[in-house]
Every structure is written in C-alpha cells, then in structure tokens.
Design a protein around this motif. Structure first.
Motif, PDB file in Angstrom:
ATOM      1  N   LYS A   1      -8.836  -3.926  -4.227  1.00  0.00           N
ATOM      2  CA  LYS A   1      -8.891  -3.355  -2.883  1.00  0.00           C
ATOM      3  C   LYS A   1      -7.526  -2.839  -2.441  1.00  0.00           C
ATOM      4  O   LYS A   1      -7.406  -1.721  -1.933  1.00  0.00           O
ATOM      5  CB  LYS A   1      -9.439  -4.379  -1.882  1.00  0.00           C
TER       6      LYS A   1
ATOM      7  N   GLU B   1       0.842  -1.207   0.000  1.00  0.00           N
ATOM      8  CA  GLU B   1       0.000   0.000   0.000  1.00  0.00           C
ATOM      9  C   GLU B   1       0.876   1.257   0.000  1.00  0.00           C
ATOM     10  O   GLU B   1       0.630   2.195  -0.755  1.00  0.00           O
ATOM     11  CB  GLU B   1      -0.853   0.001   1.275  1.00  0.00           C
TER      12      GLU B   1
ATOM     13  N   ILE C   1      -4.073   4.036  -3.514  1.00  0.00           N
ATOM     14  CA  ILE C   1      -4.418   5.305  -4.174  1.00  0.00           C
ATOM     15  C   ILE C   1      -4.928   6.302  -3.146  1.00  0.00           C
ATOM     16  O   ILE C   1      -4.522   7.459  -3.124  1.00  0.00           O
ATOM     17  CB  ILE C   1      -5.467   5.072  -5.293  1.00  0.00           C
ATOM     18  N   GLU C   2      -5.808   5.840  -2.261  1.00  0.00           N
ATOM     19  CA  GLU C   2      -6.324   6.729  -1.213  1.00  0.00           C
ATOM     20  C   GLU C   2      -5.201   7.192  -0.288  1.00  0.00           C
ATOM     21  O   GLU C   2      -5.110   8.368   0.070  1.00  0.00           O
ATOM     22  CB  GLU C   2      -7.405   6.017  -0.409  1.00  0.00           C
TER      23      GLU C   2
ATOM     24  N   LEU D   1     -13.845   5.914  -6.617  1.00  0.00           N
ATOM     25  CA  LEU D   1     -13.396   5.123  -7.763  1.00  0.00           C
ATOM     26  C   LEU D   1     -14.516   4.194  -8.214  1.00  0.00           C
ATOM     27  O   LEU D   1     -14.618   3.050  -7.770  1.00  0.00           O
ATOM     28  CB  LEU D   1     -12.141   4.340  -7.396  1.00  0.00           C
TER      29      LEU D   1
ATOM     30  N   CYS E   1      -6.739   0.261  -4.590  1.00  0.00           N
ATOM     31  CA  CYS E   1      -7.563   1.421  -4.212  1.00  0.00           C
ATOM     32  C   CYS E   1      -7.127   1.994  -2.862  1.00  0.00           C
ATOM     33  O   CYS E   1      -7.103   3.212  -2.686  1.00  0.00           O
ATOM     34  CB  CYS E   1      -9.037   1.034  -4.175  1.00  0.00           C
ATOM     35  N   ASP E   2      -6.773   1.126  -1.920  1.00  0.00           N
ATOM     36  CA  ASP E   2      -6.278   1.599  -0.620  1.00  0.00           C
ATOM     37  C   ASP E   2      -4.984   2.394  -0.797  1.00  0.00           C
ATOM     38  O   ASP E   2      -4.780   3.425  -0.157  1.00  0.00           O
ATOM     39  CB  ASP E   2      -6.051   0.435   0.339  1.00  0.00           C
TER      40      ASP E   2
ATOM     41  N   ASN F   1     -11.250   9.628  -0.841  1.00  0.00           N
ATOM     42  CA  ASN F   1     -11.778   8.349  -0.394  1.00  0.00           C
ATOM     43  C   ASN F   1     -11.858   7.403  -1.583  1.00  0.00           C
ATOM     44  O   ASN F   1     -12.253   7.820  -2.669  1.00  0.00           O
ATOM     45  CB  ASN F   1     -13.173   8.558   0.215  1.00  0.00           C
ATOM     46  N   ASP F   2     -11.532   6.140  -1.376  1.00  0.00           N
ATOM     47  CA  ASP F   2     -11.561   5.217  -2.515  1.00  0.00           C
ATOM     48  C   ASP F   2     -12.977   4.893  -2.988  1.00  0.00           C
ATOM     49  O   ASP F   2     -13.162   4.254  -4.016  1.00  0.00           O
ATOM     50  CB  ASP F   2     -10.738   3.953  -2.256  1.00  0.00           C
ATOM     51  N   LYS F   3     -14.003   5.382  -2.278  1.00  0.00           N
ATOM     52  CA  LYS F   3     -15.370   5.259  -2.779  1.00  0.00           C
ATOM     53  C   LYS F   3     -15.583   6.101  -4.034  1.00  0.00           C
ATOM     54  O   LYS F   3     -16.552   5.911  -4.755  1.00  0.00           O
ATOM     55  CB  LYS F   3     -16.380   5.687  -1.704  1.00  0.00           C
TER      56      LYS F   3
END
Length: 134
Positions: free
Chosen positions: A81, A40, A87-88, A99, A84-85, A95-97
């Motif tokens: 997952k 990450e 990236i956030e 995406l 995306c974590d 927030n990765d929401k």
C-alpha cells in the motif's frame, strides 16, 4: 518493462495510522507520525529520477521485491500500500488501481535494503504461475 529501485528499508502504512475517539483511522501530515508521508514522497522522488516517460494509463502487472536488512519485517501484506501510493504520487500512473496483479517477494540484504519494482503492461505480458511439489 519498467524497473525502479527505491533505496532503504521499506515502510508499512499500517504502522503510522492514528485513530480518533470514534475509531476512525487517519494519517497525520506533521509530527513524529508523518514518517509515512515522507516515505511516500521519497518513493515518488526516486521514481521521477528513474522514469522519464508518459503517464501510464493501462493496467500493469507489478512485481514487488522487498529487501530487508534483517528478519524483522513485520506483516508483508502492509507494505504494498505504501509503495503503490508512492508510485501514484510520482505521476507515472493515474491510479494505483492499475497495479494488478501484484506479486510480492521478500528477501534479506543486510548491506543494501531496498524495494525493487517491476512494471509490465498487461497488453504486452501475461502472468502465469505454478505451485509444484518439492
């Protein structure tokens, strides 16, 4: 459009979860199972080297291309997952929401395993797809 490249074989989050005696999952921050957190952080570092803009607050279409060194890729649905974590964590988004939708593709590249991320602002781009018979 923003294009980001993360070198190396993608890592799945599900491979590094541990469970306590009550069945609750958790991610260790140290020891041999902390490889996920290092991945990450590595993603965040590479993104910060490649992106020098402001934090993006709107929703983004994400195209995720996973390049593996061989056919041993595991369950593809577990890879977004961890990415995306990362990236956030980089701070490029709040927030990765944000995406959504996420389009996921997998390839084999023995010489250059990597993750390619393409981000498109939903206010400027539309997604369409078709499934056509061969």
């Amino acid at each position: 459009m923003i294009k980001l490249v993360i070198p190396g074989r993608p890592i799945s989050k599900s491979n590094f979860k541990l469970h306590n005696i009550h069945g609750q999952a958790w991610m260790p921050s140290s020891g041999k199972h902390s490889k996920y957190l290092a991945y990450e952080n590595m993603i965040a570092g590479f993104i910060n080297q490649q992106y020098d803009g402001d934090t993006i607050t709107e929703d983004l279409i994400m195209i995720l291309k996973l390049y593996f060194p061989d056919k041993r890729m595991g369950d593809l649905h577990n890879y977004p997952k961890s990415i995306c974590d990362g990236i956030e964590k980089s701070g490029i988004i709040k927030n990765d929401k944000q995406l959504k939708p996420v389009l996921l593709f997998d390839f084999i590249d023995k010489e250059n395993p990597r993750v390619e991320i393409e981000l498109y602002p939903l206010s400027k781009y539309n997604v369409s797809y078709s499934i056509d018979p061969i």
